[in-house]
Scaffold this active site. Structure first.
Site, PDB file in Angstrom:
ATOM      1  N   HIS A 108       5.958   9.226  15.038  1.00  0.00           N
ATOM      2  CA  HIS A 108       4.575   9.189  15.505  1.00  0.00           C
ATOM      3  C   HIS A 108       4.364  10.013  16.779  1.00  0.00           C
ATOM      4  O   HIS A 108       3.227  10.324  17.133  1.00  0.00           O
ATOM      5  CB  HIS A 108       4.097   7.744  15.692  1.00  0.00           C
ATOM      6  CG  HIS A 108       4.628   7.047  16.908  1.00  0.00           C
ATOM      7  ND1 HIS A 108       5.678   6.158  16.869  1.00  0.00           N
ATOM      8  CD2 HIS A 108       4.247   7.092  18.206  1.00  0.00           C
ATOM      9  CE1 HIS A 108       5.909   5.687  18.068  1.00  0.00           C
ATOM     10  NE2 HIS A 108       5.053   6.242  18.916  1.00  0.00           N
ATOM     11  N   ASP A 138       9.987   5.696  11.104  1.00  0.00           N
ATOM     12  CA  ASP A 138       9.415   6.264  12.337  1.00  0.00           C
ATOM     13  C   ASP A 138      10.452   7.058  13.117  1.00  0.00           C
ATOM     14  O   ASP A 138      10.511   6.998  14.345  1.00  0.00           O
ATOM     15  CB  ASP A 138       8.805   5.170  13.212  1.00  0.00           C
ATOM     16  CG  ASP A 138       7.873   5.737  14.283  1.00  0.00           C
ATOM     17  OD1 ASP A 138       7.399   6.877  14.097  1.00  0.00           O
ATOM     18  OD2 ASP A 138       7.642   5.058  15.296  1.00  0.00           O
ATOM     19  N   GLY A 209       4.351   6.570  26.058  1.00  0.00           N
ATOM     20  CA  GLY A 209       5.174   7.647  26.611  1.00  0.00           C
ATOM     21  C   GLY A 209       6.651   7.341  26.526  1.00  0.00           C
ATOM     22  O   GLY A 209       7.492   8.229  26.523  1.00  0.00           O
ATOM     23  N   SER A 211       7.882   5.963  23.865  1.00  0.00           N
ATOM     24  CA  SER A 211       8.206   6.061  22.441  1.00  0.00           C
ATOM     25  C   SER A 211       9.176   7.212  22.187  1.00  0.00           C
ATOM     26  O   SER A 211       8.961   8.331  22.634  1.00  0.00           O
ATOM     27  CB  SER A 211       6.938   6.282  21.622  1.00  0.00           C
ATOM     28  OG  SER A 211       6.132   5.142  21.629  1.00  0.00           O
ATOM     29  N   GLY A 267      13.026  -2.960  -6.891  1.00  0.00           N
ATOM     30  CA  GLY A 267      11.955  -3.152  -7.865  1.00  0.00           C
ATOM     31  C   GLY A 267      11.396  -4.557  -7.877  1.00  0.00           C
ATOM     32  O   GLY A 267      11.053  -5.087  -8.939  1.00  0.00           O
ATOM     33  N   ILE A 270       8.795  -9.539  -2.554  1.00  0.00           N
ATOM     34  CA  ILE A 270       9.409 -10.792  -2.102  1.00  0.00           C
ATOM     35  C   ILE A 270       8.584 -11.426  -0.993  1.00  0.00           C
ATOM     36  O   ILE A 270       7.703 -10.800  -0.413  1.00  0.00           O
ATOM     37  CB  ILE A 270      10.847 -10.554  -1.603  1.00  0.00           C
ATOM     38  CG1 ILE A 270      10.849  -9.446  -0.533  1.00  0.00           C
ATOM     39  CG2 ILE A 270      11.776 -10.210  -2.753  1.00  0.00           C
ATOM     40  CD1 ILE A 270      12.191  -9.211   0.097  1.00  0.00           C
TER      41      ILE A 270
END
Length: 468
Positions: A108, A138, A209, A211, A267, A270
């Site tokens: 991001h 991310d 900042g 991040s 697949g 849950i």
């Protein structure tokens, strides 16, 4: 009197020194690792526009009420006057993982960037190339052209203990090389937008900042990438979350070798097991991941997994909560067999499943206004049968009834909503509204009963008890 004062002063100094000695000293760690932490700035070109600086623009009147500002802006400056393409700048952190210039940060931080600049502690500014990124975790991998760069040492998040001291270095609000410290608050946290990331929760002060910056353990090794905060104000409130570095390095290896990230897929959909659901499934306590949906043709269906099964172990690792399962499945190699331990109708079983490649799916849902209504039942529901068009859109071949209305009663109390699809009650698959109402008449009172509903394409188990 002088002796008492002297002894008192000695005791005070001794206790002060003991308290001070118990606190960690981060100075050497910062000296050894600060050079490898970088400031990342980006330029993003947007399709939005903004008023350009021009001499003929009139200024807004002063002291106008905030609610009238947009009106005066429209009146004095006019819509669309002096419009120019808008560029926005973003700021974040990162750290160097190889001497030849590979840099790790958050996706991001660099998402949609037209230019990425990496600023080193020695004030060098280098243009970075985006090697690849992964939105689900991310994580983004950058490359700058340089040699003999300072690097961090990679640690093991598995060795982290809750309560252990950790340290962050980053660029909060643009303040380079800011150092903050705290402790590990929890491990394996599952967040709504991070299904494949078992986050490390800390109370390290993280702000905009930070991040993409590193989280260090007391050995000076990186154990995480600071990624998110929980905040009602937009600033630090004591809840910070970091991506485990082993997961990030797995992403790095895939981006380097394949240019993209592939994740394992079971697949299934849950959910957690609540106390009432545990009782309804004959469990002694709530734990595991309850299977609410099985994707047709997916690995779970081929392995014989069923709706209502509770996965309590995956490849030898205990599954206490549903949030623990997706990260483990995600890092499992594609087409490799995995061992599952499940609870099915109160009995423990073992299954082997061949892990597939994670696809992207979306399911639409809408009601049929022309469907014939069925009278309300013991749950206070009005349900209708599904027509062929609805079944096709919902990817439901045979089963389920549509909830047309929810009256006062148990269904409303447990959260069933109009538009939900009821798929089964306990071990009874619901094929149509007549069968649904017949099953309701036979349900026992005073016992927890599980009901499987589908909402906006997502299945979820709920539990209720009938009083009469």
């Amino acid at each position: 009197m002088l002796k008492k004062l002297f002894y008192g002063a000695c005791v005070y100094l001794l206790l002060s020194n003991l308290s001070y000695a118990q606190l960690p000293d981060f100075t050497e760690m910062v000296k050894n690792n600060g050079n490898a932490v970088v400031n990342i700035s980006t330029i993003q070109k947007n399709t939005e526009t903004q008023a350009a600086d021009s001499g003929d623009q009139q200024q807004l009147p002063q002291d106008i009420p905030p609610e009238m500002e947009e009106f005066f802006r429209h009146y004095f400056q006019g819509p669309g006057r002096g419009m120019a393409p808008k560029e926005t700048n973003s700021l974040g952190s990162g750290f160097i993982i190889s001497k030849d210039g590979y840099v790790l940060t958050n996706n991001h931080v660099v998402n949609n960037a037209s230019e990425i600049v990496v600023k080193l502690k020695d004030r060098r500014e280098l243009i970075a190339k985006l090697i690849g990124s992964d939105e689900s975790s991310d994580v983004a991998l950058l490359k700058v052209e340089a040699k003999d760069l300072p690097v961090v040492e990679i640690g093991s998040p598995d060795q982290l203990q809750v309560g252990e001291w950790v340290l962050a270095i980053g660029t909060p609000f643009g303040f380079d090389q800011s150092v903050t410290a705290g402790i590990v608050s929890a491990k394996g946290r599952s967040l709504p937008d991070g299904n494949y990331v078992p986050f490390i929760q800390t109370d390290v002060a993280i702000n905009p900042g930070n991040s993409g910056g590193p989280l260090f353990n007391m050995q000076g090794k990186v154990v995480g990438i600071n990624s998110q905060i929980y905040s009602r104000s937009g600033g630090y409130m004591g809840l910070s979350f970091a991506i485990p570095i082993d997961l990030a390095m797995n992403v790095v290896d895939q981006l380097k070798s394949k240019g993209k990230v592939s994740r394992g897929w079971l697949g299934v959909q849950i959910q957690d097991v609540t106390r009432q659901l545990a009782e309804s499934f004959g469990m002694d306590r709530p734990h595991g991941a309850l299977v609410a949906k099985i994707v047709p043709g997916g690995p779970a269906e081929k392995a014989g997994l069923q709706i209502g099964d509770i996965i309590v172990e995956f490849n030898g690792q205990i599954v206490e909560t549903s949030g623990e399962l997706p990260p483990r499945v995600g890092v499992t190699p594609i087409d490799e067999p995995a061992k599952l331990k499940i609870i099915r109708q109160g009995e423990k079983q073992e299954l082997s499943v061949k892990i597939g490649l994670l696809p992207s799916q979306q399911v639409a849902q809408k009601s049929d206004p022309n469907a014939e209504e069925i009278h309300a039942n013991r749950l206070g529901l009005v349900v209708t049968d599904l027509n062929a068009e609805q079944r096709q859109e919902l990817q439901i071949e045979k089963n389920g009834v549509f909830v047309q209305r929810v009256g006062k009663g148990i269904a409303q109390d447990i959260g069933i909503q109009p538009g939900d699809i009821i798929l089964r009650i306990q071990n009874n698959v619901i094929r149509d509204s007549n069968e649904f109402n017949k099953i309701l008449t036979k349900l026992p009172t005073g016992k927890s009963i599980a009901v499987l509903v589908q909402r906006n394409g997502n299945p979820i188990f709920l539990a209720f008890k009938l009083d009469k």
